[in-house]
Design an enzyme around this catalytic site. Structure first.
Site, PDB file in Angstrom:
ATOM      1  N   GLY A 137      -9.068   5.293   8.492  1.00  0.00           N
ATOM      2  CA  GLY A 137      -8.561   5.783   7.076  1.00  0.00           C
ATOM      3  C   GLY A 137      -7.927   4.916   6.115  1.00  0.00           C
ATOM      4  N   GLY A 171      -0.596   4.938   1.316  1.00  0.00           N
ATOM      5  CA  GLY A 171      -0.350   6.280   2.240  1.00  0.00           C
ATOM      6  C   GLY A 171       0.289   7.270   1.249  1.00  0.00           C
ATOM      7  N   LYS A 207      -3.863   0.502 -10.467  1.00  0.00           N
ATOM      8  CA  LYS A 207      -3.421  -0.653 -10.636  1.00  0.00           C
ATOM      9  C   LYS A 207      -4.866  -1.579 -11.503  1.00  0.00           C
ATOM     10  CE  LYS A 207      -5.347  -0.198  -6.242  1.00  0.00           C
ATOM     11  NZ  LYS A 207      -5.086   0.278  -4.961  1.00  0.00           N
ATOM     12  N   THR A 242      -5.731  11.418  -1.956  1.00  0.00           N
ATOM     13  CA  THR A 242      -4.644  11.098  -1.370  1.00  0.00           C
ATOM     14  C   THR A 242      -3.435  11.142  -2.052  1.00  0.00           C
ATOM     15  OG1 THR A 242      -6.185   9.691   0.075  1.00  0.00           O
ATOM     16  CG2 THR A 242      -3.897   9.776   0.518  1.00  0.00           C
ATOM     17  N   GLU A 300     -11.786   1.887   2.331  1.00  0.00           N
ATOM     18  CA  GLU A 300     -12.687   2.883   1.513  1.00  0.00           C
ATOM     19  C   GLU A 300     -14.012   2.583   2.220  1.00  0.00           C
ATOM     20  OE1 GLU A 300     -11.768   4.783  -1.250  1.00  0.00           O
ATOM     21  OE2 GLU A 300      -9.747   3.823  -0.964  1.00  0.00           O
ATOM     22  N   GLY A 307       2.472   0.127  -3.138  1.00  0.00           N
ATOM     23  CA  GLY A 307       2.823   1.586  -2.500  1.00  0.00           C
ATOM     24  C   GLY A 307       4.186   2.029  -2.568  1.00  0.00           C
ATOM     25  N   LYS A 340      -2.888  -6.272  -8.446  1.00  0.00           N
ATOM     26  CA  LYS A 340      -1.537  -6.059  -8.711  1.00  0.00           C
ATOM     27  C   LYS A 340      -0.759  -7.269  -8.958  1.00  0.00           C
ATOM     28  CE  LYS A 340      -2.544  -3.060  -4.616  1.00  0.00           C
ATOM     29  NZ  LYS A 340      -2.694  -2.792  -3.227  1.00  0.00           N
TER      30      LYS A 340
END
Lengths: 331, 331
Positions: B186, B301, B104, B13, B189, B133, B204
């Site tokens: 989506g 995204g 990450k 992605t 996972e 993100g 993170k």
């Protein structure tokens, strides 16, 4: 240059914040910039007022005393209103002095002119503090613009009017009582007209417009509506439906037109500004790649605004140092 | 150099997002950098998969093919897991290739090492996309740190778990049903373990810790608790009291200790993360001068993450250009 010489114009809340933040962060600034930061002069209006300022600082009511200081590096401007600020800053720029301003009315009106003059004179202007206080909205937009196209901005840009709307809803106060409370807490000026009429938010919106697309809408075409006419009853009715009144400054960037407004809007709980309460400011940005991001934080306050100004200052010194190094190396 | 040569590691992605964003923003990038950006190679794992990639791009399963490309400028890394990413990036750095990563797990484990090696080799590493993100949290913290001391960070750093908690509350779904919905949309996972256990948010948080004070807490002392055991009934009870469950990663920076945790916390409506819903991410930062600021936006995204990576890329090119100019001028 082993010392960076700075002067402050204005010693109200913001000016005093800058003064005390530079003092309390001297070690950090020295480490970051490799030099001492020395406040050499402060421009004030009323000489009779008692102030806590070091004895070696020149305190004056005459701008000439300041502009004539040899090797002055940076001026922090925290006065209110268009003039004489604009003239002062133009003089500073002409002399190659960098400028950091928190003056939104002046910058909404003359920011474009100042930036152009600064570019011609290879000086820099920082204006992060003009919009949304400590919220890093100017630099975030600059950064986003490198690869994103910004399509819309919505903001709560005036903490006073947001505080009043919050108090009216939460504590069922009338508009007048909520305004009195804001004044009592030091959130509103003695004359709160610019805050509650939307003029203050309008100036900030115009600064953002200039930043995003290098132009502003025709001022006469911007709807500016304040919060004075909102009643307890309207707020109660909205709350029954799970909605809130928010005083929102909004601008949409289309290919062919700019549409801007500042007005009270009824928002649902899924609106990004629904949960912004009290004196907080927030800005929601819609951009081509990143989607929607929202920044929230203190829109005013002594140290928050000072923080924004000192960050600008650090950027300016770090960049102008590079420039000087380059000039030196190319000799 | 009239062309900036880049390669992508991974074409999931995020990799695909970078590929398409570079293509769709070619004009803007050329204007900004003064050069064409050319994607010369892409590292993939499965050669049999159908992909929309221009015919002149080298598509390979062998990293050697990529590292040996002459004059490669930047590698975008969007693979999952510690290895072989770490080794790939170390090789790139040794060869003077700049790196932009979204990985990450790898960066929480080896970011410090990579940054040190990069400094030794005068290359740069961008890692904005590793955390939250499209939310510009890394650069905002870097900027704040110039003059602020950061005392605390609280974040919703995993969109999947926040989506599940939101759906459980709003639509009265069970945990399992909400997870299935996240997978269907989506957002999760096939194996969502890292998301719902808090491990993903933990990585993170460790990256943020390293950024703020150049160290991480002892990993074994960090409380990591997932959202699996939260029941519908608990969420309903909290909601009756006007409260919400949020899966919060938190770190407090004291002079002598670092206290970090990732766990579900019941928050009131005045908590800065109360209103963060669905797949959104948000980070609230407490800092010495500015007070508390909150950044909110898409935590994942395709294009949001790509936007963060391309902003890093632009910064790197702009800064390394300055370096090269300086070297040139000093000859």
């Amino acid at each position: 240059m082993t010392v960076i010489k700075v002067a402050l114009l204005g010693f109200g809340t913001v000016g005093e914040g800058v003064y005390s933040a530079i003092h309390s962060h001297q070690t950090q600034l020295r480490k970051l910039l490799g030099k001492e930061v020395e406040i050499v002069a402060i421009l004030i209006r009323d000489q009779t007022k008692e102030r806590k300022i070091d004895a070696n600082v020149l305190v004056t009511t005459n701008f000439e005393d300041i502009i004539n200081i040899p090797d002055l590096d940076v001026i922090f401007e925290a006065i209110v209103g268009e003039e004489p600020s604009r003239s002062y800053l133009l003089q500073a720029i002409e002399k190659g002095i960098h400028v950091v301003t928190a003056n939104k009315e002046m910058f909404a009106n003359h920011g474009h002119e100042l930036i152009q003059r600064a570019q011609q004179n290879e000086t820099k202007i920082g204006f992060e503090a003009t919009t949304a206080g400590g919220v890093p909205i100017i630099r975030t937009i600059k950064q986003l613009l490198q690869v994103n196209r910004i399509t819309k901005i919505q903001g709560i840009l005036n903490g006073t009017s947001n505080f009043i709307l919050t108090e009216m809803r939460e504590r069922k106060l009338s508009f007048d009582k909520a305004l009195q409370l804001a004044q009592k807490k030091g959130y509103a000026e003695a004359d709160p007209t610019n805050d509650i009429s939307g003029i203050d938010a309008f100036y900030k919106l115009m600064i953002l417009s200039q930043l995003v697309i290098n132009q502003q809408p025709n001022w006469s075409e911007v709807i500016i509506d304040g919060i004075v006419s909102i009643t307890q009853e309207q707020i109660k009715q909205a709350e029954k439906r799970g909605q809130r009144f928010k005083h929102i400054a909004e601008i949409t960037f289309n290919d062919h037109s700019l549409v801007a407004s500042v007005q009270p809007i009824i928002v649902d709980s899924n609106h990004p500004l629904y949960s912004i309460e009290g004196v907080e400011n927030a800005v929601a940005i819609e951009a081509s790649l990143v989607g929607k991001i929202t920044l929230q934080g203190p829109g005013a306050g002594k140290l928050a605004t000072a923080s924004a100004m000192i960050e600008d200052f650090v950027d300016i010194i770090q960049h102008s140092a590079t420039k000087k190094r380059l000039e030196y190396q190319s000799i």
